[in-house]
Design a protein around this motif. Structure first.
Motif, PDB file in Angstrom:
ATOM      1  N   LEU A   6       0.866  -1.222   0.000  1.00 53.42           N
ATOM      2  CA  LEU A   6       0.042   0.014  -0.109  1.00 53.42           C
ATOM      3  C   LEU A   6       0.796   1.216   0.156  1.00 53.42           C
ATOM      4  CD1 LEU A   6      -3.146   1.093   0.572  1.00 53.42           C
ATOM      5  CD2 LEU A   6      -2.280   1.493   2.846  1.00 53.42           C
ATOM      6  N   ALA A   7       1.701   1.267   0.864  1.00 50.18           N
ATOM      7  CA  ALA A   7       2.709   2.394   0.872  1.00 50.18           C
ATOM      8  C   ALA A   7       3.718   2.625  -0.142  1.00 50.18           C
ATOM      9  CB  ALA A   7       3.485   2.637   2.337  1.00 50.18           C
ATOM     10  N   ARG A   8       4.067   1.525  -0.880  1.00 52.32           N
ATOM     11  CA  ARG A   8       5.028   1.569  -1.816  1.00 52.32           C
ATOM     12  C   ARG A   8       4.200   1.286  -3.497  1.00 52.32           C
ATOM     13  NH1 ARG A   8       9.648  -1.145  -2.372  1.00 52.32           N
ATOM     14  NH2 ARG A   8      10.305   0.937  -2.937  1.00 52.32           N
ATOM     15  N   ASN A   9       3.070   1.605  -3.354  1.00 51.57           N
ATOM     16  CA  ASN A   9       2.251   1.654  -4.778  1.00 51.57           C
ATOM     17  C   ASN A   9       2.838   0.637  -5.601  1.00 51.57           C
ATOM     18  OD1 ASN A   9       1.263   3.827  -3.794  1.00 51.57           O
ATOM     19  ND2 ASN A   9       2.887   5.231  -4.780  1.00 51.57           N
ATOM     20  N   GLN A  10       3.013  -0.584  -4.926  1.00 52.12           N
ATOM     21  CA  GLN A  10       3.320  -2.012  -5.817  1.00 52.12           C
ATOM     22  C   GLN A  10       2.414  -3.269  -5.295  1.00 52.12           C
ATOM     23  OE1 GLN A  10       7.243  -1.980  -4.346  1.00 52.12           O
ATOM     24  NE2 GLN A  10       6.808  -3.570  -2.773  1.00 52.12           N
ATOM     25  N   VAL A  11       2.123  -4.026  -6.584  1.00 51.58           N
ATOM     26  CA  VAL A  11       1.544  -5.253  -6.288  1.00 51.58           C
ATOM     27  C   VAL A  11       2.647  -6.338  -6.762  1.00 51.58           C
ATOM     28  CG1 VAL A  11      -0.270  -6.667  -7.057  1.00 51.58           C
ATOM     29  CG2 VAL A  11      -0.762  -4.227  -6.998  1.00 51.58           C
ATOM     30  N   ASP A  12       2.791  -7.236  -5.585  1.00 48.63           N
ATOM     31  CA  ASP A  12       3.844  -8.305  -5.753  1.00 48.63           C
ATOM     32  C   ASP A  12       3.246  -9.480  -5.764  1.00 48.63           C
ATOM     33  OD1 ASP A  12       5.748  -6.369  -5.940  1.00 48.63           O
ATOM     34  OD2 ASP A  12       6.269  -6.348  -3.697  1.00 48.63           O
ATOM     35  N   VAL A  13       3.619 -10.338  -6.887  1.00 48.02           N
ATOM     36  CA  VAL A  13       3.168 -11.714  -6.750  1.00 48.02           C
ATOM     37  C   VAL A  13       4.125 -12.739  -6.389  1.00 48.02           C
ATOM     38  CG1 VAL A  13       2.033 -13.524  -8.521  1.00 48.02           C
ATOM     39  CG2 VAL A  13       1.767 -10.974  -8.677  1.00 48.02           C
ATOM     40  N   TYR A  14       4.008 -13.298  -5.636  1.00 45.02           N
ATOM     41  CA  TYR A  14       4.809 -14.330  -5.183  1.00 45.02           C
ATOM     42  C   TYR A  14       4.822 -15.682  -5.484  1.00 45.02           C
ATOM     43  CZ  TYR A  14       7.119 -10.841  -1.978  1.00 45.02           C
ATOM     44  OH  TYR A  14       7.959  -9.647  -1.676  1.00 45.02           O
ATOM     45  N   ASP A  15       5.578 -16.658  -5.630  1.00 41.96           N
ATOM     46  CA  ASP A  15       5.496 -18.150  -5.791  1.00 41.96           C
ATOM     47  C   ASP A  15       5.199 -18.602  -4.529  1.00 41.96           C
ATOM     48  OD1 ASP A  15       6.107 -20.767  -5.742  1.00 41.96           O
ATOM     49  OD2 ASP A  15       6.867 -20.680  -7.670  1.00 41.96           O
ATOM     50  N   ALA A  16       3.950 -19.240  -4.171  1.00 39.20           N
ATOM     51  CA  ALA A  16       3.496 -19.285  -2.970  1.00 39.20           C
ATOM     52  C   ALA A  16       4.426 -20.544  -2.315  1.00 39.20           C
ATOM     53  CB  ALA A  16       1.897 -19.766  -2.989  1.00 39.20           C
ATOM     54  N   ALA A  17       4.969 -21.472  -3.002  1.00 38.55           N
ATOM     55  CA  ALA A  17       5.775 -22.710  -2.656  1.00 38.55           C
ATOM     56  C   ALA A  17       7.150 -22.242  -2.009  1.00 38.55           C
ATOM     57  CB  ALA A  17       5.844 -23.776  -3.769  1.00 38.55           C
ATOM     58  N   THR A  18       7.545 -21.205  -2.672  1.00 40.01           N
ATOM     59  CA  THR A  18       8.877 -20.794  -2.464  1.00 40.01           C
ATOM     60  C   THR A  18       9.241 -19.478  -1.746  1.00 40.01           C
ATOM     61  OG1 THR A  18       9.303 -19.793  -4.637  1.00 40.01           O
ATOM     62  CG2 THR A  18       9.941 -22.187  -4.542  1.00 40.01           C
ATOM     63  N   MET A  19       8.058 -18.570  -1.999  1.00 37.94           N
ATOM     64  CA  MET A  19       8.121 -17.470  -1.324  1.00 37.94           C
ATOM     65  C   MET A  19       9.204 -16.499  -2.076  1.00 37.94           C
ATOM     66  SD  MET A  19       5.644 -16.633   0.648  1.00 37.94           S
ATOM     67  CE  MET A  19       6.039 -14.982   1.148  1.00 37.94           C
ATOM     68  N   LYS A  20       9.188 -16.785  -3.293  1.00 39.43           N
ATOM     69  CA  LYS A  20      10.240 -15.946  -4.365  1.00 39.43           C
ATOM     70  C   LYS A  20       9.374 -14.973  -5.020  1.00 39.43           C
ATOM     71  CE  LYS A  20      14.465 -17.682  -3.888  1.00 39.43           C
ATOM     72  NZ  LYS A  20      14.415 -18.013  -2.595  1.00 39.43           N
ATOM     73  N   LEU A  21       9.652 -13.914  -5.220  1.00 40.63           N
ATOM     74  CA  LEU A  21       8.996 -12.908  -5.951  1.00 40.63           C
ATOM     75  C   LEU A  21       8.940 -13.315  -7.451  1.00 40.63           C
ATOM     76  CD1 LEU A  21       7.376 -10.160  -5.924  1.00 40.63           C
ATOM     77  CD2 LEU A  21       9.942  -8.935  -6.281  1.00 40.63           C
ATOM     78  N   VAL A  22       7.839 -13.161  -8.146  1.00 43.08           N
ATOM     79  CA  VAL A  22       7.732 -13.715  -9.627  1.00 43.08           C
ATOM     80  C   VAL A  22       7.644 -12.322 -10.154  1.00 43.08           C
ATOM     81  CG1 VAL A  22       6.494 -14.754 -11.260  1.00 43.08           C
ATOM     82  CG2 VAL A  22       6.510 -15.506  -8.788  1.00 43.08           C
ATOM     83  N   LYS A  23       6.707 -11.329  -9.866  1.00 43.67           N
ATOM     84  CA  LYS A  23       6.591 -10.435 -10.601  1.00 43.67           C
ATOM     85  C   LYS A  23       6.012  -9.130  -9.713  1.00 43.67           C
ATOM     86  CE  LYS A  23       5.862  -7.839 -14.422  1.00 43.67           C
ATOM     87  NZ  LYS A  23       6.979  -7.592 -15.247  1.00 43.67           N
ATOM     88  N   ARG A  24       6.778  -7.971 -10.109  1.00 43.85           N
ATOM     89  CA  ARG A  24       6.299  -6.626  -9.410  1.00 43.85           C
ATOM     90  C   ARG A  24       5.518  -5.926 -10.293  1.00 43.85           C
ATOM     91  NH1 ARG A  24      10.066  -3.916  -5.510  1.00 43.85           N
ATOM     92  NH2 ARG A  24       8.749  -5.417  -4.138  1.00 43.85           N
ATOM     93  N   PHE A  25       4.199  -5.500 -10.104  1.00 44.11           N
ATOM     94  CA  PHE A  25       3.481  -4.479 -10.892  1.00 44.11           C
ATOM     95  C   PHE A  25       3.466  -3.336 -10.156  1.00 44.11           C
ATOM     96  CE2 PHE A  25       1.532  -8.503 -11.866  1.00 44.11           C
ATOM     97  CZ  PHE A  25       1.683  -8.743 -13.203  1.00 44.11           C
ATOM     98  N   PRO A  26       4.240  -2.207 -10.760  1.00 45.91           N
ATOM     99  CA  PRO A  26       4.050  -0.842 -10.150  1.00 45.91           C
ATOM    100  C   PRO A  26       2.646  -0.432 -10.526  1.00 45.91           C
ATOM    101  CG  PRO A  26       5.738  -0.679 -11.756  1.00 45.91           C
ATOM    102  CD  PRO A  26       4.976  -2.214 -11.789  1.00 45.91           C
ATOM    103  N   VAL A  27       1.992   0.493  -9.434  1.00 43.60           N
ATOM    104  CA  VAL A  27       0.597   0.933  -9.873  1.00 43.60           C
ATOM    105  C   VAL A  27       0.535   2.344  -9.280  1.00 43.60           C
ATOM    106  CG1 VAL A  27      -0.585  -1.166  -9.406  1.00 43.60           C
ATOM    107  CG2 VAL A  27      -0.259   0.117  -7.612  1.00 43.60           C
TER     108      VAL A  27
END
Ligand SMILES: [Zn+2]
Ligand SMILES: [Zn+2]
Lengths: 322, 315
Positions: free
Chosen positions: A115-136
Motif C-alpha cells: 500500500l505504502a509503496r504503490n506496488q503489487v507483488d506476486v510471489y510463488d506461494a511454494a518458495t516465497m520468491k518474488l515472481v513479478k512486481r507490478f508498479p501501480v
C-alpha cells in the motif's frame, strides 16, 4: 472470575459432556497500532494472550494447505507464519510492505499489496520468491482473484481505479476508474464487486473490460465485502455509515442493515451462524447474531483490523493473562 | 478498559472526521485522520500535563520575574502548532510514508532494515524495556544533532531562534525555526531507519519524555540534586545551555533528557547557576517578533550565514 473460567472449562472437558464440539475454536485478531495479534478463545469469547509482531500488522491469510496463518507486518517488512491451531510463531520471512495478501484459488501464487509503496507483488506461494512486481499509480488496497486464478483484481484506494493483472502472462490487463476511493474487492457470479468508500455504493464491474455495469447502494463509505460460507449472502461493511448490510448474493438486493459503530472493517463467519467483525476505532470485536441483530463484544487491542476464525482448532491455552 | 486516548480518537474519527471527509470526498485520508486525532490528543495531553505541573512550579520559585511576559505568548503558539496542530499531521503524512517507502526499498535490495528486536529477539514482547532502549539511543542521536546545530554557521542561524528567548519558560521547548524542525525530522527519520523505531507503539512513554523536555525549559529554580542532575536533565542544567554565554559554538549541556552524553563528551557544566538566557548576537526580531517575524529573521540569518564566513557568532 479466573476460578469461574477454570471451572467452566473443566466442565467442558468432562467426559460425556456433549458441549465438546463448541469448546474448541481459536480466533486471531490483528492489533495494528499495538503491533500484536490477539489470540481469542472462541468458546469463551475472551482474549487469552497476545503474540507480539515487529511493527504494524494489518491483514492475515491462511495458507492453501491450511498449515500456516500468514500475518503481514507492513512497516516491519516481514510476514510472520503462525500455526493456526496454537498461534505459535513458526517463521518470519522478509517481504516488502505486506499490507493485504491473498493466495490464488489454485494455491500457486501469493499476491501482496504494498500500500505504502504503490506496488503489487506476486510471489510463488511454494518458495516465497518474488515472481513479478507490478508498479501501480496509487495505494493498492484490497484484492480478489478470478476463480480460475488467471486474474487478480486490485483496488487502488487513493486513485479512483481498479487494476487487473493477468497471472498467466504476468502482464497488466487494465486499470480503469470504478468510483471514489475503491476499497474491498470480491468476485461474485462472474462479476467483480468493488466497494467505493467515497460513496454509498458498490460497483459491479465486468472482469474482462473493467467496465462498470451498475451501482448497488449499500450505505455511506462502503468499505469491505464478504461472501457467507454458503455463498448465499453478501455482507458489506460501511465505514462512514457505521453499518453492516446483508444482501442477497444472487440479486444484490439488501436484506437487513445492522448498526456496528466504531468503523466496521474485517469479518469472518463462525459455524454457529454468528459473524465476527473488527471495530477499528473501538478496540473491540463485535460478534453479531444476524437473526436478532444484536452483537456481543470482545475487548481486544488498540486497533483491531484483520480477523481469522479457526473453529476447528483447539481452545487456546492461557499462557499469561494481561 | 481500553486505552482512553485510542477511544477518544476513535470517537473524534467516527463523529467528526469521517463525516467531514465523506462529505468532502476525502475518504482516502481516513487513516491519516485517525492518526492525526491520536497525535493531537496526545499532544493536548502533553500540553495539559506540562501546564498543570510547570505553571505552579514557575509561580513557586521563579528564576526571573518580568514586568510583562509578552514574549512568552509566541512560545505558546509554537507549542500548540507543534504538539496539537499541523506538525503532527505533516510528520505523519511525510515522515511515516517516506519511512515505509525507504525501508521497503531496502528490503527489496535484500537488506532488511535492522531493528533492536531483530538483533535481540528476546526483546520481542518486552515492550517497556524495548522502548527504554530506543529512547536512550534516540536521546543520544538528539544530543548529536543538537551539538552539530551549534557548530555550523548556517545551522546555528536557524537554531539561534530557539536560543533567542530571554523570557524562557516551559513553553519554550517547541520554539524552533521550521527548517530546523524539518532537519530534526529527517535526522530522526534516518536514525529510525537505521534502528527501526516503532512510530506509534509507545505514545504514553513519548508523552513522558516530552514532558521532561518542556520542564527543562521552565522558569524555575529546580535542580534534582547532585546525583539527580546527573541522571536526568533538570531545569537548572538546561538553563545553562540557554545562558547568554552558551549561545553559539561554545555552549554546554546539549542533552535533552539524559545528561550522560554531555558527561561522556565533556560538554557538561553543572556549575552554572540559573543564568540569564538569550542570544545577544541575534537580531531583536528573533527574540520578540511575532511568529512570522521570527521565522523571517531566522531565514535572513540563515542566508547571511552562507555569505561572510570570517565573523564568528556567539559571545
Ligand atoms: Zn541549543
Ligand atoms: Zn532548549
Amino acid at each position: 472470575m479466573r476460578r469461574l473460567c477454570l471451572l467452566l472449562s473443566l466442565c467442558f472437558t468432562l467426559p460425556g459432556f456433549t458441549a465438546r464440539a463448541n469448546a474448541g475454536g481459536i480466533a486471531f485478531v490483528i492489533d495494528s497500532a499495538g503491533a500484536a495479534v490477539s489470540v481469542i478463545d472462541m468458546a469463551t469469547q475472551k482474549e487469552v494472550r497476545r503474540i507480539p509482531t515487529l511493527r504494524e500488522p494489518h491483514h492475515l491469510i491462511l495458507s492453501p494447505d491450511g498449515r500456516s496463518l500468514l500475518v503481514g507486518d507492513t512497516t516491519g517488512n516481514q510476514i510472520m507464519f503462525l500455526d493456526p491451531n496454537t498461534g505459535e510463531v513458526k517463521q518470519r520471512v522478509p517481504v516488502t510492505d505486506p499490507y493485504q495478501l491473498a493466495f490464488s484459488p489454485n494455491g500457486k501464487f501469493l499476491t501482496v499489496n504494498g500500500l505504502a509503496r504503490n506496488q503489487v507483488d506476486v510471489y510463488d506461494a511454494a518458495t516465497m520468491k518474488l515472481v513479478k512486481r507490478f508498479p501501480v499509480v496509487a495505494t493498492p488496497s484490497h484484492l480478489a482473484y478470478s476463480p480460475d486464478s488467471s486474474i487478480v483484481f486490485v483496488s487502488l484506494q487513493d486513485s479512483d481505479k481498479l487494476a487487473a493483472f493477468d497471472l498467466r502472462t504476468m502482464t497488466p490487463k487494465w486499470t480503469v476508474p470504478v468510483g471514489k476511493t475503491p476499497a474491498g474487492v470480491l468476485w461474485l457470479n462472474g462479476k467483480v464487486l468493488v466497494a467505493d468508500m467515497g460513496t454509498d455504493y458498490i460497483a459491479v464491474v465486468d472482469p474482462e473490460t473493467g467496465k462498470v455495469l451498475e451501482h448497488v447502494e449499500t450505505g455511506k463509505g462502503a468499505h469491505n465485502l464478504f461472501l457467507s460460507p454458503d455463498r448465499k449472502i453478501l455482507w458489506v461493511n460501511n465505514r462512514a455509515g457505521g453499518t453492516t448490510v446483508s444482501m442477497d448474493a444472487a440479486t444484490l438486493k439488501p436484506i437487513r442493515t445492522y448498526a456496528i459503530p466504531g468503523g466496521p472493517d474485517d469479518m469472518d463467519f463462525a459455524p454457529n451462524g454468528k459473524i465476527w467483525i473488527t471495530r477499528r476505532w473501538a478496540e473491540k470485536v463485535a460478534v453479531l447474531d444476524p437473526a436478532t441483530g444484536t452483537f456481543e463484544t470482545i475487548e481486544v487491542g488498540r486497533s483491531p483490523h484483520g480477523l481469522f476464525l479457526n473453529p476447528k482448532g483447539p481452545a487456546p491455552a492461557v499462557v499469561s493473562s494481561r | 478498559m481500553g486505552d482512553p486516548f485510542d477511544l477518544a480518537a476513535g470517537w473524534l474519527q467516527e463523529n467528526l472526521l469521517i463525516p467531514a471527509l465523506y462529505q468532502f470526498g476525502l475518504m482516502n485520508w481516513e487513516d491519516v485522520s485517525y492518526n492525526w486525532a491520536l497525535f493531537a490528543l496526545y499532544g493536548a495531553a502533553q500540553v495539559a500535563v506540562t501546564f498543570a505541573v510547570c505553571l505552579p512550579l514557575e509561580h513557586w520559585r521563579p528564576v526571573e520575574r518580568w514586568p510583562d511576559s509578552k514574549a512568552v505568548g509566541v512560545d505558546v503558539l509554537y507549542t500548540v502548532l507543534s504538539r496539537v496542530g499541523i506538525l503532527p499531521l505533516v510528520t505523519y503524512v511525510l515522515f511515516y510514508r517516506a519511512q515505509v517507502s525507504v525501508s521497503g526499498w531496502m528490503t527489496d535490495q535484500g537488506w532488511v532494515p535492522p531493528t533492536l528486536e531483530g538483533l535481540f529477539p528476546a526483546l520481542l514482547g518486552q515492550q517497556v524495556l524495548t522502548f527504554v532502549l530506543y529512547a536512550v539511543i534516540l536521546d543520544f542521536s538528539d544530543f548529536l544533532r543538537h551539538f552539530l546545530s551549534h557548530q555550523f554557521r548556517w545551522w546555528w542561524a536557524l537554531h539561534s531562534l530557539h536560543h533567542a528567548q530571554r523570557q524562557m519558560t516551559f513553553w519554550s521547548d517547541d520554539r524552533n525555526h521550521v527548517l530546523d524542525d524539518l532537519i530534526a525530522f529527517v535526522w530522526f527519520g534516518v536514525i529510525a531507519l537505521l534502528i527501526g523505531v516503532p512510530p506509534l507503539q509507545f505514545p504514553l512513554l513519548v508523552l513522558m519524555l516530552r514532558f521532561l523536555e518542556s520542564l527543562s525549559h521552565a522558569n524555575v529554580r529546580l535542580s534534582f540534586g547532585w546525583l539527580g542532575d546527573r541522571l536526568l536533565i533538570s531545569p537548572r542544567f538546561h538553563r545553562a545551555h540557554h545562558g547568554v554565554l552558551g549561545a553559539g559554538d561554545r555552549s554546554c549541556n546539549y542533552g535533552s533528557v539524559l545528561p550522560w552524553w554531555d558527561m561522556l563528551f565533556r560538554t557538561a557544566d553543572f556549575s552554572r547557576d540559573y543564568v540569564p538566557t538569550g542570544d545577544p548576537s541575534g537580531e531583536e526580531a528573533l527574540a520578540t517578533g511575532t511568529w512570522t517575524q521570527q521565522q523571517m529573521a531566522g531565514l535572513r540569518r540563515f542566508a547571511r550565514a552562507f555569505g561572510r564566513s570570517h565573523v564568528r557568532y556567539g559571545a
